[in-house]
Design a protein around this motif. Structure first.
Motif, short mmCIF file in Angstrom:
data_model
loop_
_atom_site.label_atom_id
_atom_site.label_comp_id
_atom_site.label_asym_id
_atom_site.label_seq_id
_atom_site.Cartn_x
_atom_site.Cartn_y
_atom_site.Cartn_z
N GLU A 69 0.83 -1.20 0.00
CA GLU A 69 0.00 0.00 0.00
C GLU A 69 0.87 1.26 0.00
O GLU A 69 0.60 2.21 -0.74
CB GLU A 69 -0.91 -0.03 1.23
N ASN A 70 1.92 1.28 0.82
CA ASN A 70 2.83 2.42 0.85
C ASN A 70 3.52 2.61 -0.49
O ASN A 70 3.72 3.74 -0.95
CB ASN A 70 3.87 2.25 1.96
N TYR A 71 3.90 1.51 -1.14
CA TYR A 71 4.53 1.60 -2.46
C TYR A 71 3.58 2.20 -3.48
O TYR A 71 3.96 3.08 -4.26
CB TYR A 71 5.00 0.22 -2.92
N VAL A 72 2.34 1.75 -3.49
CA VAL A 72 1.37 2.25 -4.47
C VAL A 72 1.12 3.74 -4.26
O VAL A 72 1.10 4.53 -5.22
CB VAL A 72 0.04 1.45 -4.38
N HIS A 73 0.98 4.16 -3.00
CA HIS A 73 0.74 5.58 -2.73
C HIS A 73 1.96 6.43 -3.07
O HIS A 73 1.82 7.54 -3.59
CB HIS A 73 0.33 5.79 -1.27
N ALA A 74 3.16 5.93 -2.82
CA ALA A 74 4.38 6.66 -3.18
C ALA A 74 4.49 6.80 -4.70
O ALA A 74 4.89 7.84 -5.22
CB ALA A 74 5.61 5.97 -2.62
N LYS A 75 4.12 5.74 -5.42
CA LYS A 75 4.17 5.77 -6.89
C LYS A 75 3.17 6.80 -7.43
O LYS A 75 3.50 7.58 -8.33
CB LYS A 75 3.86 4.38 -7.43
N LEU A 76 1.97 6.82 -6.87
CA LEU A 76 0.97 7.79 -7.32
C LEU A 76 1.40 9.22 -7.00
O LEU A 76 1.21 10.13 -7.81
CB LEU A 76 -0.38 7.49 -6.67
N ASP A 77 2.00 9.43 -5.83
CA ASP A 77 2.48 10.76 -5.47
C ASP A 77 3.59 11.21 -6.41
O ASP A 77 3.64 12.37 -6.83
CB ASP A 77 3.00 10.77 -4.04
N ARG A 78 4.49 10.29 -6.74
CA ARG A 78 5.58 10.64 -7.66
C ARG A 78 5.04 11.01 -9.03
O ARG A 78 5.46 12.01 -9.63
CB ARG A 78 6.55 9.46 -7.78
N GLU A 79 4.08 10.24 -9.54
CA GLU A 79 3.50 10.54 -10.84
C GLU A 79 2.75 11.87 -10.83
O GLU A 79 2.82 12.64 -11.79
CB GLU A 79 2.58 9.41 -11.27
N MET A 80 2.04 12.16 -9.73
CA MET A 80 1.31 13.42 -9.64
C MET A 80 2.27 14.60 -9.59
O MET A 80 2.06 15.61 -10.28
CB MET A 80 0.43 13.43 -8.39
N ASN A 81 3.35 14.48 -8.81
CA ASN A 81 4.32 15.58 -8.75
C ASN A 81 5.03 15.78 -10.08
O ASN A 81 5.31 16.91 -10.47
CB ASN A 81 5.35 15.30 -7.64
N TYR A 83 3.69 15.17 -13.03
CA TYR A 83 2.71 15.82 -13.89
C TYR A 83 2.62 17.31 -13.58
O TYR A 83 2.53 18.14 -14.48
CB TYR A 83 1.34 15.16 -13.72
N MET A 84 2.67 17.65 -12.28
CA MET A 84 2.60 19.06 -11.91
C MET A 84 3.83 19.83 -12.38
O MET A 84 3.73 21.00 -12.75
CB MET A 84 2.44 19.18 -10.39
N LYS A 85 4.99 19.17 -12.41
CA LYS A 85 6.20 19.83 -12.92
C LYS A 85 6.14 20.02 -14.42
O LYS A 85 6.65 21.00 -14.96
CB LYS A 85 7.43 19.03 -12.54
N LEU A 86 5.53 19.07 -15.13
CA LEU A 86 5.43 19.16 -16.59
C LEU A 86 4.38 20.16 -17.05
O LEU A 86 4.46 20.68 -18.16
CB LEU A 86 5.14 17.79 -17.19
N HIS A 87 3.37 20.42 -16.23
CA HIS A 87 2.28 21.33 -16.60
C HIS A 87 2.12 22.42 -15.53
O HIS A 87 1.10 22.48 -14.84
CB HIS A 87 0.97 20.55 -16.74
N PRO A 88 3.08 23.33 -15.41
CA PRO A 88 2.96 24.36 -14.37
C PRO A 88 1.84 25.37 -14.66
O PRO A 88 1.34 26.02 -13.75
CB PRO A 88 4.33 25.04 -14.37
#
Length: 110
Positions: A69-81, A83-88
């Motif tokens: 569960e911690n791995y899945v949430h860390a992966k989702l957080d990394r992907e979200m961050n 995406y936010m860096k690519l689309h400021p």
């Protein structure tokens, strides 16, 4: 266990006592109690070795479920961050307002 890829092994380990471990350990103990009750044995006194075994198995599974569960949430957080860096432009900072600007002025009614 083989559920977590190598990139997830860098995460800090979860605590030994966590909600999934407690829940699944309790479910293992309840399964042993239910088995004793179905076989018309005294639920708390008989099959203590089975109670300990099923509780330990549930605790072990709960620990590894929490790791996954911690791995899945860390992966989702990394992907979200990422995406936010690519689309400021989609995540422009909002203007700061004071609390007084948000709340209507207080007028007491007497």
């Amino acid at each position: 266990m083989g559920w977590i890829p190598d990139e997830g092994k860098g995460l800090p380990p979860p605590g030994v006592v966590n909600r999934n471990s407690i829940w699944l350990g309790g479910m293992g103990w309840c399964a042993a109690m239910l088995h004793n009750a179905i076989k018309h044995r005294p639920p708390l006194k008989s099959g203590v070795h089975r109670q300990v075994l099923l509780t330990t198995i549930g605790w072990f599974l709960g620990y590894h479920v929490t790791k996954y569960e911690n791995y899945v949430h860390a992966k989702l957080d990394r992907e979200m961050n990422e995406y936010m860096k690519l689309h400021p432009d989609r995540f422009a900072p909002k203007e700061k307002k004071t609390f007084a600007e948000i709340v209507e002025p207080f007028i007491p009614v007497r």
